[in-house]
Design an enzyme around this catalytic site. Structure first.
Site, PDB file in Angstrom:
ATOM      1  CG  LEU A   1      -1.919  -1.112   1.325  1.00  0.00           C
ATOM      2  CD1 LEU A   1      -2.686  -1.062   2.697  1.00  0.00           C
ATOM      3  CD2 LEU A   1      -2.945  -0.894   0.176  1.00  0.00           C
ATOM      4  CG  ASP A   2       1.019   4.296  -3.308  1.00  0.00           C
ATOM      5  OD1 ASP A   2       1.909   3.356  -3.515  1.00  0.00           O
ATOM      6  OD2 ASP A   2       0.356   4.793  -3.907  1.00  0.00           O
ATOM      7  NE  ARG A   3       5.896   7.412   5.286  1.00  0.00           N
ATOM      8  CZ  ARG A   3       7.245   7.732   5.713  1.00  0.00           C
ATOM      9  NH1 ARG A   3       8.062   7.756   4.863  1.00  0.00           N
ATOM     10  NH2 ARG A   3       7.395   7.758   6.912  1.00  0.00           N
TER      11      ARG A   3
END
Length: 249
Positions: free
Chosen positions: A69-71
């Site tokens: 998951l993107d940050r």
């Protein structure tokens, strides 16, 4: 009293599902999925420490990262606890039988209440941003997603999204391209608002065949009851799952 069992420590993150092969937890927005050059805490390291503490395991603990998951994104995330499970889950990801559903809160509302978006995304690694193109250009990768409007409230829309490809910043960039940037996502054109928080994107459901039992496993995670999620009802998030159902449901 001296012989009373010692209570196991509570998990560091909310556990959605756990067995001998898998661990699903809620990733907090702002945390890295895996370690990078910053040296900041990441999910894999945190979960290794967590498993060692909870099960009093000596030596190294295995935690396999099978999707990211993107940050800035929070929500359901599934990890492998054995190398065999990791290999089989990674194959599910490659064959696109690893199903994920996201919810997002966007400004405005798409022209069509539901549809498929297809663009080509080119990443500028130096600026950590992607540009959106309507035809193939050098170094761009095809990006496809399905979306559906679930509910509207005060100029904002709750959107359900299923990715058919997994590109960096894909949902953020493609929704912004159709004039509906995610709330708080200033990088992709969202207006400034008071009291800004993490971008309004949440991994709400994961569906996959269990790597050992082969039974279909479905994991759900509700977004936090904070702005802008709190503008919508619990029923809206449940309905998102039926509007764009996962495979096996």
């Amino acid at each position: 009293m001296g012989n009373d069992p010692i209570a196991a420590p509570a998990p560091l993150l909310p556990v959605l599902y756990e067995d001998n092969h898998l661990l699903a937890v809620i990733k907090p927005p702002g945390m890295l999925s895996q370690a990078d050059e910053t040296g900041e805490m990441d999910m894999v390291t945190l979960l290794k420490d967590d498993l060692k503490a909870r099960y009093q395991k000596p030596g190294n603990v295995y935690v396999g990262l099978v999707h990211r998951l993107d940050r800035p994104v929070g929500g359901a995330m599934l990890f492998a606890k054995t190398s065999k499970a990791a290999s089989r889950l990674s194959e599910s990801v490659r064959s696109r039988s690893f199903d994920k559903l996201y919810v997002a809160v966007v400004h405005g509302s798409p022209e069509a209440a539901a549809g498929r978006l297809r663009h080509f995304l080119r990443k500028d690694a130096g600026r950590n941003i992607v540009s959106v193109h309507h035809k193939q250009v050098p170094d761009a990768k095809e990006a496809i997603l399905d979306y559906a409007v679930v509910a509207k409230q005060g100029g904002l829309s709750l959107i359900a999204v299923k990715l058919l490809t997994g590109r960096s910043h894909q949902i953020r960039a493609q929704m912004a391209e159709i004039g509906c940037p995610l709330v708080y996502d200033r990088k992709y054109g969202a207006p400034a608002v008071q009291g800004e928080q993490d971008i309004a994107l949440w991994s709400t459901s994961i569906g996959v065949a269990h790597p050992v039992t082969k039974e279909w496993l479905t994991i759900h995670a509700q977004p936090p009851k904070t702005e802008p999620w709190s503008r919508f009802r619990d029923d809206d998030f449940i309905r998102a799952r039926s509007i764009l159902p996962l495979e096996g449901m």
